[in-house]
Design an enzyme around this catalytic site. Structure first.
Site, PDB file in Angstrom:
ATOM      1  N   LEU A 147      40.407  41.170  34.567  1.00 56.93           N
ATOM      2  CA  LEU A 147      41.857  41.300  34.421  1.00 56.93           C
ATOM      3  C   LEU A 147      42.226  42.325  33.357  1.00 56.93           C
ATOM      4  O   LEU A 147      43.337  42.857  33.379  1.00 56.93           O
ATOM      5  CB  LEU A 147      42.476  39.942  34.087  1.00 56.93           C
ATOM      6  CG  LEU A 147      42.417  38.899  35.223  1.00 56.93           C
ATOM      7  CD1 LEU A 147      42.855  37.533  34.725  1.00 56.93           C
ATOM      8  CD2 LEU A 147      43.263  39.335  36.407  1.00 56.93           C
TER       9      LEU A 147
ATOM     10  N   GLY B 213      38.968  33.650  36.021  1.00 60.99           N
ATOM     11  CA  GLY B 213      38.518  33.357  34.669  1.00 60.99           C
ATOM     12  C   GLY B 213      39.288  34.197  33.674  1.00 60.99           C
ATOM     13  O   GLY B 213      39.754  35.292  34.014  1.00 60.99           O
TER      14      GLY B 213
ATOM     15  N   HIS C  27      32.949  38.037  27.058  1.00 57.23           N
ATOM     16  CA  HIS C  27      34.196  38.468  26.397  1.00 57.23           C
ATOM     17  C   HIS C  27      34.252  37.968  24.947  1.00 57.23           C
ATOM     18  O   HIS C  27      34.776  38.657  24.069  1.00 57.23           O
ATOM     19  CB  HIS C  27      35.427  37.914  27.133  1.00 57.23           C
ATOM     20  CG  HIS C  27      35.910  38.772  28.268  1.00 57.23           C
ATOM     21  ND1 HIS C  27      36.380  40.047  28.087  1.00 57.23           N
ATOM     22  CD2 HIS C  27      36.028  38.514  29.596  1.00 57.23           C
ATOM     23  CE1 HIS C  27      36.753  40.553  29.261  1.00 57.23           C
ATOM     24  NE2 HIS C  27      36.548  39.642  30.197  1.00 57.23           N
TER      25      HIS C  27
HETATM   26 NI    NI Z   1      36.937  39.860  32.250  1.00 56.10          NI
END
Ligand code: NI
Length: 186
Positions: free
Chosen positions: A107, A57, A152
């Site tokens: 990430l 994702g 996010h």
């Molecule tokens: Ni993330």
């Protein structure tokens, strides 16, 4: 979200991924007013970047774009058919009372993992790349991932669910990592 326990391949990323701490990762992102070709290119670039990382994702603020767009594909296994999803303005419409704990990574926070508890299933509504309203109920890893990515868009990271001490420890490691990466580039 990050695919578990694999090293990042920063060199082949289409769009560089921001690493925490970065003020852009803490911002509330604006709704996409309408889906332009430019945004469709961004979504395609994000999918390419996510698969290359590898991740399951990615949210637009992670590539420095403060708009409500996420991409995900939580299909497991090398031979399984991929299922890339592009979601503009995704919204959680309903959450299960039942909770689930999953070891999450991100990430933007490479090589750090921690257990996070979230609703086991969620119903999500979004606009697809053609501007059609879609909705679907997700469970398991898909539910965890879609909630992580929507967070996010509200400037929230998975480490915000951890105790302050653990969060500070991870942030310090990331500050160090960013310094090392900057030195490598110089
Ligand atoms: Ni993330």
């Amino acid at each position: 979200m990050r695919a578990p326990r694999l090293l990042p391949k920063w060199n082949i990323m289409k769009r560089p991924i921001l690493i925490h701490p970065d003020p852009r990762l803490k911002k509330f992102c604006a709704d996409v007013p309408d889906i332009s070709d430019e945004l469709r290119v961004l979504a395609d670039d994000m999918l390419e970047t996510m698969y290359a990382a590898p991740g399951i994702g990615l949210a637009a603020p992670q590539v420095g774009v403060l708009q409500r767009l996420i991409v995900l594909d939580c299909v497991k296994g090398e031979d399984a058919k991929p299922r890339p999803l592009v979601m503009f303005n995704p919204r959680v419409m309903a959450s299960s009372d039942e909770m689930n704990v999953y070891e999450e990574g991100c990430l933007s926070i490479p090589d750090q993992y921690a257990d996070v508890e979230r609703p086991e299933a969620v119903k999500v509504e979004w606009l697809d790349r053609d501007g059609n309203m879609r909705d679907e109920e997700f469970d398991g890893l898909w539910a965890t991932c879609v909630q992580h990515e929507i967070d996010h868009l509200d400037g929230k990271l998975f480490i915000d669910y951890l105790k302050p001490l653990r969060r500070q420890m991870i942030t310090r490691k990331m500050v160090k990592l960013k310094k090392e990466l900057a030195r490598e580039k110089a």
